[in-house]
Design an enzyme around this catalytic site. Structure first.
Site, PDB file in Angstrom:
ATOM      1  N   HIS A 192      21.836  22.345 -40.465  1.00  0.00           N
ATOM      2  CA  HIS A 192      20.542  22.302 -41.142  1.00  0.00           C
ATOM      3  C   HIS A 192      19.737  23.571 -40.949  1.00  0.00           C
ATOM      4  CE1 HIS A 192      20.907  17.790 -41.658  1.00  0.00           C
ATOM      5  NE2 HIS A 192      21.044  18.391 -42.797  1.00  0.00           N
ATOM      6  N   ASN A 451      31.042  29.584 -52.488  1.00  0.00           N
ATOM      7  CA  ASN A 451      31.126  29.089 -51.109  1.00  0.00           C
ATOM      8  C   ASN A 451      32.419  28.297 -50.905  1.00  0.00           C
ATOM      9  OD1 ASN A 451      28.490  30.014 -51.148  1.00  0.00           O
ATOM     10  ND2 ASN A 451      27.597  27.983 -51.350  1.00  0.00           N
ATOM     11  N   ARG A 462      34.519  26.258 -44.224  1.00  0.00           N
ATOM     12  CA  ARG A 462      33.237  26.958 -44.337  1.00  0.00           C
ATOM     13  C   ARG A 462      32.269  26.578 -43.230  1.00  0.00           C
ATOM     14  NH1 ARG A 462      30.523  24.532 -49.849  1.00  0.00           N
ATOM     15  NH2 ARG A 462      28.528  25.132 -48.954  1.00  0.00           N
ATOM     16  N   CYS A 499      27.067  30.445 -58.932  1.00  0.00           N
ATOM     17  CA  CYS A 499      25.972  29.753 -58.258  1.00  0.00           C
ATOM     18  C   CYS A 499      26.204  29.641 -56.751  1.00  0.00           C
ATOM     19  CB  CYS A 499      25.738  28.372 -58.854  1.00  0.00           C
ATOM     20  SG  CYS A 499      27.134  27.258 -58.638  1.00  0.00           S
TER      21      CYS A 499
HETATM   22  C1  PEP Z   1      29.649  26.437 -53.732  1.00  0.00           C
HETATM   23  O1  PEP Z   1      30.565  25.799 -53.229  1.00  0.00           O
HETATM   24  O2  PEP Z   1      29.654  27.682 -53.866  1.00  0.00           O
HETATM   25  C2  PEP Z   1      28.445  25.744 -54.218  1.00  0.00           C
HETATM   26  C3  PEP Z   1      27.522  26.381 -54.915  1.00  0.00           C
HETATM   27  O3  PEP Z   1      28.286  24.451 -53.889  1.00  0.00           O
HETATM   28  P1  PEP Z   1      27.869  23.937 -52.409  1.00  0.00           P
HETATM   29  O4  PEP Z   1      27.483  25.133 -51.588  1.00  0.00           O
HETATM   30  O5  PEP Z   1      26.743  23.004 -52.630  1.00  0.00           O
HETATM   31  O6  PEP Z   1      29.121  23.290 -51.966  1.00  0.00           O
HETATM   32 MG    MG Z   2      30.639  23.647 -53.440  1.00  0.00          MG
END
Ligand code: PEP
Ligand code: MG
Length: 574
Positions: A192, A451, A462, A499
């Site tokens: 968080h 991501n 990640r 994004c």
């Molecule tokens: C991503 O995986 O890059 C993404 C934008 O979604 P999240 O970070 O919410 O998994």
């Molecule tokens: Mg994602």
């Protein structure tokens, strides 16, 4: 010191070390008087803490509200209350009974790993608050005002907040006047601290061993992009006027200075190639920030924040209100809403995976889960269609975690049947990028989630700070997949946004445009610097930078190669 950069930019200021001041209640502590009275004391303390957390959440709104609500639910958990009362029945005093009951729950959480494992710090925070309530101990202190000006005079300075781990109940109340950056010893990219720091637009480094040994008050410089934390010698002002950072928090940082040149307006290159700059949002307060930072719309609405920490899905009516607010914030503009992305690190008790999942990130998450619980998707789409009715915003809906064209086609079909004309797929799985040529033909648009695409391309969790280099969006293999997807989309006349957090790095943003991204979506605080930097380059220069970066073998070389193709950046001090 080095940790994992989880919120880009550079911040600096005097160190403020957050220490936990609630000691462990002594083992074997007993109470005088009636058991019922002791139980009542414990119940009152649990309720009091839950109430305070709820209140704080309502005050700050946005993602923080959902997080604090989840914490309040921990304090109100009936199973926890039963455990506390059980220990009191054994003669154990309320503070120790609370300590032991939480310890039992913590073990389960910590053992779960992933998203739940990272919630163990939240549980500790609730425990300390309840014990503090019972014993009268003050809670861990966070600054309530900025540090006084340094010897040279000037304005009060925000702190660099250093802690073992930060609880959302603390971070939620912090503002950019108080905090220039976060550094924690624990936590991963999705803890968080990371989520809230990104939402605040404050640089953050997590997993930084030894950070809490920094002396309070010394000048610390934090690079939330590279993960480096530099403790500067007393009196040194090395780097304070350095113009080579991607900082975005306090005045004096590179991005702060660049952002100050931002005149707003639509995102475009210097030769007029339009690149809409959109915002990633998770709730109402992010919407306000998005509007304030001149977002041209929403490129990623993470709807899961509306669902997390609940025992059942929010009703269609409740969802409709939330979506209506998002559309109303951007009349006439694009609003891309992501269908519920649950599972893996974002588990929901009411959408359990069908089987035990030894590797939840490779399990039933995102669209896979929605296909198994079609009613949940149906209600969400119904709410979205109702919210869009009468709105001038252009609603686009995308599916998370799409692996194949067949899945994308299924999702687009479900949306179209509901009258939702623009249905897309996130590109987060290498298979989807590799077969983008066929996938783009069955959807109306795609959006690359860098991501997860990095996580799955490099088989690097990640949430693991130790694998940060493999999650670096400058990795040439990741750039190749972005290029492949964007080219396939362009060949078919379909928009291809980005994004993931990669879009928030101004230099990488230029490269993404050069690779063919048609829009960029990021944390609202990152928009001004990206807008200014992009406006200084031609599309051709961005393309050359992209090509140069893809020609390299390491993230550092890719970055340097891109930089050398964008000479205008020197004028901006980058
Ligand atoms: C991503 O995986 O890059 C993404 C934008 O979604 P999240 O970070 O919410 O998994
Ligand atoms: Mg994602």
């Amino acid at each position: 010191m080095t940790g994992v950069g989880v919120s880009p930019g550079t911040g600096q200021g005097p160190a403020f070390i957050v220490t936990v001041s609630v000691p462990e209640p002594p083992e074997g502590a007993t109470y005088q008087g009636e058991a019922d009275q002791e139980k009542q004391r414990a119940t009152d303390a649990l309720q009091q803490v839950a109430g305070v957390l709820e209140l704080r959440g309502d005050r700050v709104g946005g993602q923080a509200r959902e997080i604090l609500r989840a914490q309040a639910m921990m304090a109100e958990d009936p199973g926890l209350a039963v455990a506390v009362r059980g220990f009191i029945d054994e003669g154990i005093a309320a503070p120790r009974a609370v300590y032991q009951a939480f310890a039992r729950f913590r073990e389960t959480l910590a053992g779960a790993g992933g998203y739940l494992g990272e919630r163990a710090a939240d549980l500790d925070d609730v425990r300390d608050r309840v014990i503090g309530e019972l014993t009268g101990h003050p809670m861990p202190g966070i600054p309530s005002e900025p540090a006084p000006p340094d010897e040279a005079g000037g304005a009060p300075r925000p702190y660099v907040l250093v802690a073992h781990d930060l609880a959302p109940s603390d971070t939620a109340l912090l503002t950019k006047d108080l905090v220039a950056a976060f550094v924690t010893e624990r936590g991963g990219p999705t803890s968080h601290t990371a989520i809230l720091a990104r939402a605040m637009g404050v640089p953050a480094v997590v997993g930084c061993r030894g950070a809490t040994s920094i002396r309070p008050g010394v000048h610390v410089r934090v690079d939330g992009t590279s993960g480096q934390v530099r403790v500067e010698p007393p009196g040194s002002d090395a780097g304070r006027a350095n113009g080579s950072d991607l900082g975005q928090s306090s005045g004096g940082t590179w991005a702060g200075q660049v952002a100050a040149r931002d005149a707003g307006g639509p995102g475009r290159t210097s030769d007029g190639h339009a690149v809409p700059l959109l915002a990633n949002v998770g709730g109402q307060s992010d919407l306000d920030a998005a509007v304030a930072h001149g977002a041209e719309g929403i490129g990623l609405y993470r709807t899961e924040f509306l669902f997390l920490g609940r025992n059942e899905a929010p009703s269609a009516d409740e969802q409709q209100q939330v979506y209506r607010a998002a559309l109303a914030a951007f009349p006439g503009r694009t609003v891309v809403v992501r269908a519920l992305d649950a599972g893996a690190d974002k588990p929901l008790s009411f959408l359990p995976p069908s089987d035990g999942e030894p590797n939840p990130a490779l399990g039933e998450r995102g669209l896979r889960l929605l296909r198994r619980f079609p009613d949940v998707l149906d209600t969400q789409l119904e709410a979205l269609a109702a919210a869009a009715d009468g709105s001038s915003a252009h609603l686009m809906i995308m599916a998370p975690m799409v692996a194949t064209a067949e899945e994308a086609s299924w999702f687009a079909g479900v949306c179209h049947v509901r009258g939702l004309a623009s249905a897309g797929a996130m590109i987060e799985i290498p298979a989807a990028a590799l077969r983008a040529e066929s996938l783009v033909t069955v959807v109306d648009f795609v959006s690359i989630g860098t991501n997860d695409l990095a996580q799955y391309t490099f088989a690097a969790d990640r949430q693991l700070g130790t694998l940060g280099t493999l999650q670096d969006p400058w990795q040439p293999a990741l750039l190749d997949l972005v290029h492949r997807t964007a080219t396939a989309a362009s060949d078919n006349g379909k928009p291809c946004g980005v994004c993931g957090e990669a879009a928030a790095d101004p230099l990488l943003a230029c490269v993404l445009v050069g690779l063919g991204a048609t829009s960029l979506s990021m944390s609202p605080g990152a928009l001004p610097a990206v807008r200014v930097v992009l406006a200084g380059q031609t599309l051709g220069q961005c393309q050359l930078a992209a090509q140069a970066a893809r020609g390299m073998e390491t993230p550092a070389h890719a970055r340097a190669a891109a930089r050398s193709e964008l000479p205008e950046l020197a004028r901006l001090g980058l």
